[in-house]
Design a protein around this motif. Structure first.
Motif, PDB file in Angstrom:
ATOM      1  N   ASN A 277      34.465   6.389  -3.047  1.00 22.62           N
ATOM      2  CA  ASN A 277      33.280   6.568  -1.900  1.00 22.62           C
ATOM      3  C   ASN A 277      31.953   5.621  -1.849  1.00 22.62           C
ATOM      4  O   ASN A 277      31.102   5.518  -2.510  1.00 22.62           O
ATOM      5  N   GLU A 278      32.022   5.338  -0.335  1.00 20.46           N
ATOM      6  CA  GLU A 278      31.667   4.180  -0.036  1.00 20.46           C
ATOM      7  C   GLU A 278      29.703   4.573   0.120  1.00 20.46           C
ATOM      8  O   GLU A 278      28.816   3.417   0.008  1.00 20.46           O
ATOM      9  N   GLU A 279      29.512   5.802   0.522  1.00 20.44           N
ATOM     10  CA  GLU A 279      28.661   6.067   0.654  1.00 20.44           C
ATOM     11  C   GLU A 279      27.805   6.312  -0.675  1.00 20.44           C
ATOM     12  O   GLU A 279      26.272   5.792  -0.717  1.00 20.44           O
ATOM     13  N   ALA A 280      28.618   6.607  -1.852  1.00 15.23           N
ATOM     14  CA  ALA A 280      27.264   7.246  -3.298  1.00 15.23           C
ATOM     15  C   ALA A 280      27.896   5.860  -3.700  1.00 15.23           C
ATOM     16  O   ALA A 280      26.708   5.014  -4.389  1.00 15.23           O
ATOM     17  N   LEU A 281      28.158   5.028  -3.503  1.00 20.22           N
ATOM     18  CA  LEU A 281      28.341   3.846  -4.401  1.00 20.22           C
ATOM     19  C   LEU A 281      27.555   2.612  -3.276  1.00 20.22           C
ATOM     20  O   LEU A 281      26.640   1.612  -4.550  1.00 20.22           O
ATOM     21  N   ALA A 282      27.397   2.810  -1.975  1.00 22.37           N
ATOM     22  CA  ALA A 282      26.261   1.988  -1.236  1.00 22.37           C
ATOM     23  C   ALA A 282      24.848   2.091  -1.999  1.00 22.37           C
ATOM     24  O   ALA A 282      23.959   1.427  -2.737  1.00 22.37           O
ATOM     25  N   HIS A 283      24.692   3.515  -2.009  1.00 21.25           N
ATOM     26  CA  HIS A 283      23.222   4.040  -2.175  1.00 21.25           C
ATOM     27  C   HIS A 283      23.320   3.681  -3.719  1.00 21.25           C
ATOM     28  O   HIS A 283      22.358   3.466  -4.225  1.00 21.25           O
ATOM     29  N   LEU A 284      23.884   3.927  -5.119  1.00 18.61           N
ATOM     30  CA  LEU A 284      23.553   3.438  -6.460  1.00 18.61           C
ATOM     31  C   LEU A 284      24.023   1.860  -6.429  1.00 18.61           C
ATOM     32  O   LEU A 284      22.738   1.359  -7.119  1.00 18.61           O
ATOM     33  N   ALA A 285      24.139   1.156  -5.659  1.00 22.09           N
ATOM     34  CA  ALA A 285      24.063  -0.133  -5.722  1.00 22.09           C
ATOM     35  C   ALA A 285      22.688  -0.637  -5.100  1.00 22.09           C
ATOM     36  O   ALA A 285      22.256  -1.286  -5.379  1.00 22.09           O
TER      37      ALA A 285
ATOM     38  N   ILE B  95      24.318  -3.493 -13.147  1.00 25.04           N
ATOM     39  CA  ILE B  95      24.523  -1.823 -12.478  1.00 25.04           C
ATOM     40  C   ILE B  95      24.463  -2.364 -11.538  1.00 25.04           C
ATOM     41  O   ILE B  95      25.833  -2.108 -10.947  1.00 25.04           O
ATOM     42  N   GLY B  96      24.041  -3.222 -10.653  1.00 23.36           N
ATOM     43  CA  GLY B  96      24.456  -3.035  -9.444  1.00 23.36           C
ATOM     44  C   GLY B  96      25.046  -3.887  -8.983  1.00 23.36           C
ATOM     45  O   GLY B  96      26.585  -3.072  -8.056  1.00 23.36           O
ATOM     46  N   GLU B  97      25.274  -5.265 -10.074  1.00 22.61           N
ATOM     47  CA  GLU B  97      26.896  -5.648  -9.445  1.00 22.61           C
ATOM     48  C   GLU B  97      28.288  -5.024  -9.636  1.00 22.61           C
ATOM     49  O   GLU B  97      28.898  -4.975  -8.978  1.00 22.61           O
ATOM     50  N   LYS B  98      28.210  -4.198 -10.408  1.00 21.29           N
ATOM     51  CA  LYS B  98      29.372  -3.001 -10.986  1.00 21.29           C
ATOM     52  C   LYS B  98      29.583  -2.552  -9.526  1.00 21.29           C
ATOM     53  O   LYS B  98      30.612  -2.271  -9.058  1.00 21.29           O
ATOM     54  N   HIS B  99      29.331  -1.935  -8.839  1.00 21.76           N
ATOM     55  CA  HIS B  99      28.953  -0.898  -7.529  1.00 21.76           C
ATOM     56  C   HIS B  99      29.111  -1.961  -6.384  1.00 21.76           C
ATOM     57  O   HIS B  99      29.727  -2.198  -6.066  1.00 21.76           O
ATOM     58  N   PHE B 100      28.269  -2.611  -6.559  1.00 26.89           N
ATOM     59  CA  PHE B 100      28.910  -4.096  -5.231  1.00 26.89           C
ATOM     60  C   PHE B 100      29.495  -4.679  -5.429  1.00 26.89           C
ATOM     61  O   PHE B 100      29.983  -5.352  -4.159  1.00 26.89           O
ATOM     62  N   LYS B 101      30.275  -4.927  -6.339  1.00 29.82           N
ATOM     63  CA  LYS B 101      31.736  -5.493  -6.648  1.00 29.82           C
ATOM     64  C   LYS B 101      32.876  -4.787  -5.902  1.00 29.82           C
ATOM     65  O   LYS B 101      33.693  -5.137  -5.840  1.00 29.82           O
ATOM     66  N   LYS B 102      32.601  -2.964  -5.922  1.00 28.23           N
ATOM     67  CA  LYS B 102      33.891  -2.731  -5.774  1.00 28.23           C
ATOM     68  C   LYS B 102      33.217  -2.124  -3.913  1.00 28.23           C
ATOM     69  O   LYS B 102      34.259  -2.430  -3.551  1.00 28.23           O
ATOM     70  N   LEU B 103      32.395  -2.253  -3.839  1.00 26.40           N
ATOM     71  CA  LEU B 103      31.528  -2.267  -2.711  1.00 26.40           C
ATOM     72  C   LEU B 103      32.317  -2.802  -1.441  1.00 26.40           C
ATOM     73  O   LEU B 103      32.625  -2.956  -0.465  1.00 26.40           O
ATOM     74  N   VAL B 104      32.430  -4.655  -1.864  1.00 26.81           N
ATOM     75  CA  VAL B 104      32.789  -5.421  -0.790  1.00 26.81           C
ATOM     76  C   VAL B 104      34.416  -5.627  -0.952  1.00 26.81           C
ATOM     77  O   VAL B 104      34.834  -6.365  -0.025  1.00 26.81           O
ATOM     78  N   GLU B 105      34.757  -4.748  -1.825  1.00 25.25           N
ATOM     79  CA  GLU B 105      36.449  -4.877  -1.698  1.00 25.25           C
ATOM     80  C   GLU B 105      37.041  -3.844  -1.376  1.00 25.25           C
ATOM     81  O   GLU B 105      37.497  -3.554   0.112  1.00 25.25           O
TER      82      GLU B 105
END
Length: 522
Positions: free
Chosen positions: A131-139, A150-160
């Protein structure tokens, strides 16, 4: 004939039953939405409200009411019905759970209820891991609270998920830089490649290149920025980094020119701290190039302002030794001054360890606990046996943070004394919002400590800050360190303190208990 009448009546009865139980049950929602689109919000709400009163657990009713409030722009009441839909756990085909939770999170975020927004987006991500929208807000919320891991955990998925997003790559690069990861440089380069006109990304890339010792890359980016940036503070930082990078690649004349540009800006803006730093830089580089007169001019100005400044006195003595021919810039002087080591320290101190985060715009003004949820406000008023009467920690910390420079330093000295130490010397401080002191235990001269005071309101104390402090403790060869600030610890900092045994943080009510004896009421 009578059979025909019976058949007609029967058919009418079946039609009525179908209309009221089936057609009316579904079309009332459509009619209400049609009315809302026509601007008849009150009538639309009336239709649905009566249905919800009869069937309070009807998900379609709450969804339709939320839609009507959304058309009106009434997010407060929209949220109320979306929360009911969430409570029912009966998602509609056209409004699946991740979409519902994203909308609830969005409203919480817009209302600056960030803790609840974070929790809801976390639930949404659990329902749909990509879920990109959720990932972006969390990151972005995590990095905004200095929770870089914590931010890196989400940003790593976002750039994928979205490899062509410059915004995600730049933000990830900043987070990686704060974690001191070498991949930060590559991520920032890729972000800039995706948005070549982004001056902020270019500046962040220059900072990271400087941190990694890539001075040719630093200058490549800074030279492109010099003519496009009008902000004086950023221009000062550009010239400050350029001076050191030119020195590191052997272009001393350009290094001196950049240092003089720093001095010009500092004088123009009447920045005392920056003027001090720039005059020292000009003096160092002038001595390196053999212009002892220019070095003397700047050192004399600093001596006039503060005759007891030990750093200025030692540099001035070295300049005099050069003039008298008893020392040279390559070797330690007879007085024990190591000019080359001084220049290394000067280069190292050009960039504050957290400057890339501070200028990125990613830091949030509001401070909240990641994943804590809203438990209501905690009372600020406390009582302490040691401090005497009840006190308001928040009010005392706010007063402490607002003290003018001289009064702030005086209060810091009193705090040091109250802890059984005596100030030995002030350290050059790379953070304009604080003061760094080395002090000696009054009962044990071998017990030396580093005190780092910070006037932080919205910036939490991060594990990066604590690890940098540990490095400073090692360099200074002091026994322990104290961080004194009215700021909370990030979760990473709390974990880091378990291993950083030499560092003690005094914040919150502990700081209030100290300040109540230092700051006198008016």
């Amino acid at each position: 004939m009578i059979w025909i009448i019976v058949i007609l009546l029967g058919g009418g009865l079946v039609g009525a039953i179908y209309y009221f139980l089936v057609f009316d049950r579904s079309s009332v929602f459509d009619r209400a939405l049609t009315l809302a689109r026509e601007g008849a919000y009150t009538d639309a709400r009336g239709l649905i409200r009566s249905r919800i009163e009869r069937e309070p657990d009807n998900p379609r009713g709450h969804f339709t009411m939320a839609q009507i409030y959304a058309m009106e722009g009434d997010e407060h009441n929209e949220l109320e019905h979306l929360q009911e839909l969430r409570r029912l756990s009966r998602p509609l085909p056209e409004y699946p759970k991740p979409r519902l939770l994203n909308r609830i999170g969005e409203i919480f975020y817009r209302q600056e209820d960030f803790e609840d927004a974070y929790d809801v987006y976390g639930e949404s991500l659990g329902a749909a891991p990509r879920n990109e929208e959720a990932l972006a807000h969390l990151a972005f919320m995590a990095i905004g609270q200095s929770e870089f891991e914590i931010g890196e955990k989400h940003f790593k998925k976002l750039v994928e998920l979205a490899p062509q997003s410059a915004e995600y790559r730049i933000a990830r690069g900043v987070g990686l830089s704060m974690l001191k990861k070498k991949e930060a440089l590559k991520e920032l380069e890729e972000g800039l490649d995706l948005d070549r006109s982004n001056d902020t990304a270019r500046f962040l890339l220059a900072i990271e290149a400087y941190r990694q010792g890539e001075h040719k890359k630093v200058l490549e980016q800074l030279e492109k920025l010099q003519d496009s940036i009008d902000d004086s503070a950023i221009r000062y930082l550009i010239f400050k980094m350029a001076a050191a990078s030119y020195y590191m690649i052997g272009k001393n004349d350009q290094s001196l020119e950049a240092a003089e540009s720093c001095l010009h800006l500092a004088l123009e803006e009447t920045w005392d701290r920056e003027e001090y730093d720039a005059r020292l830089a000009v003096a160092y580089l002038s001595m390196l190039m053999g212009d002892l007169e220019k070095a003397n001019e700047n050192l004399l100005e600093l001596e006039i302002r503060n005759p007891t400044d030990q750093t200025v006195m030692r540099v001035s003595d070295f300049r005099m030794d050069l003039e008298e021919g008893v020392a040279n810039v390559q070797e330690t002087s007879p007085r024990g001054f190591d000019f080359q080591n001084q220049l290394k320290e000067w280069v190292r101190n050009r960039v504050h360890p957290e400057i890339i985060f501070r200028v990125s715009g990613l830091q949030m003004d509001e401070v909240f606990n990641i994943g804590s949820g809203s438990d209501g406000a905690k009372p600020a008023r406390k009582s302490s046996v040691a401090a005497g009467p009840a006190f308001d920690s928040d009010e005392l910390i706010e007063t402490f943070n607002e003290l003018p420079s001289a009064q702030f330093e005086s209060a810091c000295n009193k705090i040091v004394a109250s802890m059984g130490f005596k100030v030995d010397r002030n350290l050059p401080n790379r953070d304009p919002d604080g003061l760094d002191l080395v002090a000696v235990n009054t009962e044990d001269k071998k017990d030396r400590a580093l005190f780092q005071f910070r006037k932080w309101r919205n910036q939490p104390i991060s594990d990066i800050f604590l690890r940098n402090m540990q490095n400073t403790l090692n360099e200074l060869k002091v026994a322990r360190g104290f961080v004194i600030a009215g700021a909370r610890l990030t979760t990473g900092a709390e974990s880091a303190l378990q291993n950083l045994k030499k560092i003690q943080v005094i914040n919150g009510d502990d700081l209030g208990a100290v300040l109540v004896n230092i700051i006198k009421p008016e």
